[in-house]
Scaffold this motif. Structure first.
Motif, PDB file in Angstrom:
ATOM      1  N   LEU A 195     208.277 -43.309 110.340  1.00 61.76           N
ATOM      2  CA  LEU A 195     207.694 -42.118 109.734  1.00 61.76           C
ATOM      3  C   LEU A 195     207.950 -42.165 108.226  1.00 61.76           C
ATOM      4  CD1 LEU A 195     206.213 -39.540 110.667  1.00 61.76           C
ATOM      5  CD2 LEU A 195     208.422 -38.377 110.647  1.00 61.76           C
ATOM      6  N   SER A 196     206.880 -42.186 107.438  1.00 61.63           N
ATOM      7  CA  SER A 196     207.024 -42.253 105.990  1.00 61.63           C
ATOM      8  C   SER A 196     207.075 -40.855 105.394  1.00 61.63           C
ATOM      9  CB  SER A 196     205.861 -43.038 105.372  1.00 61.63           C
ATOM     10  OG  SER A 196     204.644 -42.332 105.532  1.00 61.63           O
ATOM     11  N   GLY A 197     207.615 -40.789 104.187  1.00 62.63           N
ATOM     12  CA  GLY A 197     207.678 -39.505 103.511  1.00 62.63           C
ATOM     13  C   GLY A 197     206.292 -38.955 103.214  1.00 62.63           C
ATOM     14  N   GLN A 198     205.333 -39.844 102.900  1.00 58.08           N
ATOM     15  CA  GLN A 198     203.973 -39.395 102.618  1.00 58.08           C
ATOM     16  C   GLN A 198     203.328 -38.767 103.850  1.00 58.08           C
ATOM     17  OE1 GLN A 198     202.708 -39.361  99.619  1.00 58.08           O
ATOM     18  NE2 GLN A 198     200.746 -38.456 100.259  1.00 58.08           N
ATOM     19  N   THR A 199     203.621 -39.319 105.028  1.00 55.49           N
ATOM     20  CA  THR A 199     203.098 -38.738 106.271  1.00 55.49           C
ATOM     21  C   THR A 199     203.645 -37.335 106.488  1.00 55.49           C
ATOM     22  OG1 THR A 199     202.898 -40.937 107.280  1.00 55.49           O
ATOM     23  CG2 THR A 199     202.951 -39.040 108.765  1.00 55.49           C
ATOM     24  N   ILE A 200     204.929 -37.151 106.206  1.00 53.26           N
ATOM     25  CA  ILE A 200     205.527 -35.823 106.342  1.00 53.26           C
ATOM     26  C   ILE A 200     204.887 -34.847 105.360  1.00 53.26           C
ATOM     27  CG2 ILE A 200     207.673 -34.511 106.109  1.00 53.26           C
ATOM     28  CD1 ILE A 200     209.174 -37.017 106.984  1.00 53.26           C
ATOM     29  N   ILE A 201     204.643 -35.312 104.134  1.00 53.70           N
ATOM     30  CA  ILE A 201     204.007 -34.449 103.125  1.00 53.70           C
ATOM     31  C   ILE A 201     202.598 -34.064 103.561  1.00 53.70           C
ATOM     32  CG2 ILE A 201     203.077 -34.435 100.788  1.00 53.70           C
ATOM     33  CD1 ILE A 201     205.505 -36.000  99.899  1.00 53.70           C
ATOM     34  N   ILE A 202     201.848 -35.021 104.094  1.00 55.69           N
ATOM     35  CA  ILE A 202     200.484 -34.727 104.549  1.00 55.69           C
ATOM     36  C   ILE A 202     200.500 -33.652 105.634  1.00 55.69           C
ATOM     37  CG2 ILE A 202     198.516 -35.673 105.821  1.00 55.69           C
ATOM     38  CD1 ILE A 202     198.963 -38.303 104.327  1.00 55.69           C
ATOM     39  N   ALA A 203     201.388 -33.818 106.606  1.00 61.31           N
ATOM     40  CA  ALA A 203     201.457 -32.837 107.686  1.00 61.31           C
ATOM     41  C   ALA A 203     201.904 -31.471 107.168  1.00 61.31           C
ATOM     42  CB  ALA A 203     202.425 -33.331 108.767  1.00 61.31           C
ATOM     43  N   ALA A 204     202.933 -31.452 106.314  1.00 60.07           N
ATOM     44  CA  ALA A 204     203.464 -30.186 105.811  1.00 60.07           C
ATOM     45  C   ALA A 204     202.445 -29.454 104.949  1.00 60.07           C
ATOM     46  CB  ALA A 204     204.749 -30.434 105.022  1.00 60.07           C
ATOM     47  N   VAL A 205     201.789 -30.189 104.036  1.00 58.33           N
ATOM     48  CA  VAL A 205     200.807 -29.560 103.150  1.00 58.33           C
ATOM     49  C   VAL A 205     199.608 -29.063 103.949  1.00 58.33           C
ATOM     50  CG1 VAL A 205     199.202 -29.988 101.260  1.00 58.33           C
ATOM     51  CG2 VAL A 205     201.538 -30.849 101.124  1.00 58.33           C
ATOM     52  N   SER A 206     199.159 -29.830 104.931  1.00 63.65           N
ATOM     53  CA  SER A 206     198.017 -29.410 105.739  1.00 63.65           C
ATOM     54  C   SER A 206     198.326 -28.132 106.492  1.00 63.65           C
ATOM     55  CB  SER A 206     197.624 -30.526 106.717  1.00 63.65           C
ATOM     56  OG  SER A 206     197.248 -31.703 106.025  1.00 63.65           O
ATOM     57  N   VAL A 207     199.492 -28.081 107.128  1.00 68.33           N
ATOM     58  CA  VAL A 207     199.873 -26.870 107.872  1.00 68.33           C
ATOM     59  C   VAL A 207     200.021 -25.688 106.922  1.00 68.33           C
ATOM     60  CG1 VAL A 207     201.708 -25.815 109.241  1.00 68.33           C
ATOM     61  CG2 VAL A 207     200.945 -28.135 109.760  1.00 68.33           C
ATOM     62  N   ALA A 208     200.666 -25.920 105.771  1.00 69.99           N
ATOM     63  CA  ALA A 208     200.866 -24.835 104.805  1.00 69.99           C
ATOM     64  C   ALA A 208     199.536 -24.299 104.295  1.00 69.99           C
ATOM     65  CB  ALA A 208     201.725 -25.321 103.639  1.00 69.99           C
ATOM     66  N   LEU A 209     198.596 -25.195 103.992  1.00 72.45           N
ATOM     67  CA  LEU A 209     197.300 -24.747 103.475  1.00 72.45           C
ATOM     68  C   LEU A 209     196.514 -23.990 104.533  1.00 72.45           C
ATOM     69  CD1 LEU A 209     195.449 -24.698 101.067  1.00 72.45           C
ATOM     70  CD2 LEU A 209     194.496 -26.884 101.801  1.00 72.45           C
ATOM     71  N   ILE A 210     196.580 -24.438 105.782  1.00 72.38           N
ATOM     72  CA  ILE A 210     195.882 -23.729 106.865  1.00 72.38           C
ATOM     73  C   ILE A 210     196.458 -22.328 107.030  1.00 72.38           C
ATOM     74  CG2 ILE A 210     195.522 -23.715 109.363  1.00 72.38           C
ATOM     75  CD1 ILE A 210     195.346 -26.792 109.192  1.00 72.38           C
ATOM     76  N   VAL A 211     197.778 -22.210 106.978  1.00 71.49           N
ATOM     77  CA  VAL A 211     198.407 -20.890 107.081  1.00 71.49           C
ATOM     78  C   VAL A 211     198.020 -20.015 105.898  1.00 71.49           C
ATOM     79  CG1 VAL A 211     200.628 -19.676 107.083  1.00 71.49           C
ATOM     80  CG2 VAL A 211     200.336 -21.730 108.480  1.00 71.49           C
TER      81      VAL A 211
END
Length: 346
Positions: A195-211
């Motif tokens: 699991l790369s840091g960029q993958t975590i950022i993609i998931a976190a930013v996507s969830v945050a933006l949807i919320v």
């Protein structure tokens, strides 16, 4: 295929699906509010990633000059419209300055900051600001005068805007591809999956933006105005909600989502001036799965598209794009059989 390979493919699919989810949500947002099937959504992705790449070299991105040119044209049109309406030079000047203000400020800050080699996060914010400012200008120049046209006319205009933005991308960025640095160089081993840091950022930013989008539409007055425009444009106008302002705000949000997607996808793949088209089309597939009307449907459709793409690339890499876009056919058939045929819009 064993469990480790399936896990890796699933992670790749969900990561790509998170990007497609953002683009699918933007496509649904634009269509529900303006009835525009916005084909050039992917161009905002390419513009965002390439603007950041040029800033990384210490040069001024060509998108800054394009932004100023479009702002000047839009300001001239707005000033002329105000003059025709009020016949007062002060009103025309005020309208033109209102259109110019935000693009000029963003362009000025970017021109000042480009040679300074600021931190990556600051450069990313500048890139998002530059590309997000394109949204209202694209709506003003290409769509505002055609707001009451049929969906077919708006679709044809979207195709023209796509080719124009792609050609301008080639002019300002060249044919060379760029790959941006990762925002977080971390590696975390979870069994067979790295699991790369960029993958975590993609998931976190996507969830945050949807919320944040959900909160915007549920809690803010501007979000409720956009929802009202999506439900009934004529009723929204009668209640004092400007359809022009709603369209410009919607395109600003779509451009911001596209630019942010470009920031997220830039470190994972090489982006060219025309890379946004395929990326945007996959977000469009997710939106079609949702019937161009459901935000949760677009989210789940995008994750499905990402997973299908990942496993399709493993089984038949030469046909992965064909497999993804073929998803549209059974979805359209199912929706046609379920909903029947509506009368043509007049």
């Amino acid at each position: 295929m064993d469990f480790s390979i399936a896990s890796i493919l699933m992670l790749d699919g969900l990561t790509n699906g998170a990007i497609y989810a953002l683009l699918g949500l933007a496509t649904v947002l634009v269509f529900t509010v303006t009835r525009i099937i916005f084909i050039p959504q992917g161009e905002f992705v390419a513009y965002g990633a390439l603007t950041l790449a040029i800033l990384q070299t210490g040069k001024i991105p060509g998108t800054v000059w394009l932004l100023l040119i479009m702002a000047l044209i839009a300001a001239a049109l707005d000033g002329f419209a105000a003059w025709q309406r009020y016949r007062k030079p002060a009103a025309a000047l005020k309208s033109a300055l209102r259109t110019l203000a935000i693009p000029v400020v963003i362009a000025g800050v970017t021109v000042w900051a480009a040679p300074l080699q600021l931190p990556l996060l600051v450069q990313a914010l500048l890139s998002i600001g530059v590309v997000a400012a394109f949204g209202p200008l694209v709506y003003r120049l290409a769509y505002q005068s055609l707001a009451d046209a049929t969906s077919l006319v708006l679709l044809i205009v979207s195709v023209g805007v796509h080719f124009a933005m792609t050609g301008l991308g080639l002019l300002f960025f060249g044919a060379e591809g760029y790959r941006n640095p990762s925002f977080w160089d971390m590696r975390l081993a979870l069994g067979p999956v790295n699991l790369s840091g960029q993958t975590i950022i993609i998931a976190a930013v996507s969830v945050a933006l949807i919320v944040m989008l959900w909160l915007f539409f549920e809690r803010s007055i501007y979000g409720k105005a956009l929802r009202a425009t999506a439900v009934n444009r004529l009723g929204a106008r009668l209640m004092g909600i400007s359809s022009q302002s709603a369209g410009q705000l919607t395109f600003a949000m779509a451009a911001l989502i596209g630019a942010l997607s470009g920031m997220l996808i830039g470190p994972t793949t090489t982006v060219f001036y025309d890379s946004g088209f395929l990326i945007g089309l996959k977000g469009f597939v997710a939106a079609v799965v949702a019937g161009l009307s459901s935000y949760p449907g677009a989210l789940f459709g995008a994750l499905f598209v990402g997973i299908v793409e990942a496993f399709g690339a493993f089984w038949a890499s030469a046909f992965k794009e064909v497999i993804v876009f073929t998803i549209i056919l059974p979805v359209l058939l199912w929706r046609s059989l379920r909903d029947g045929h509506s009368t043509e819009e007049h």
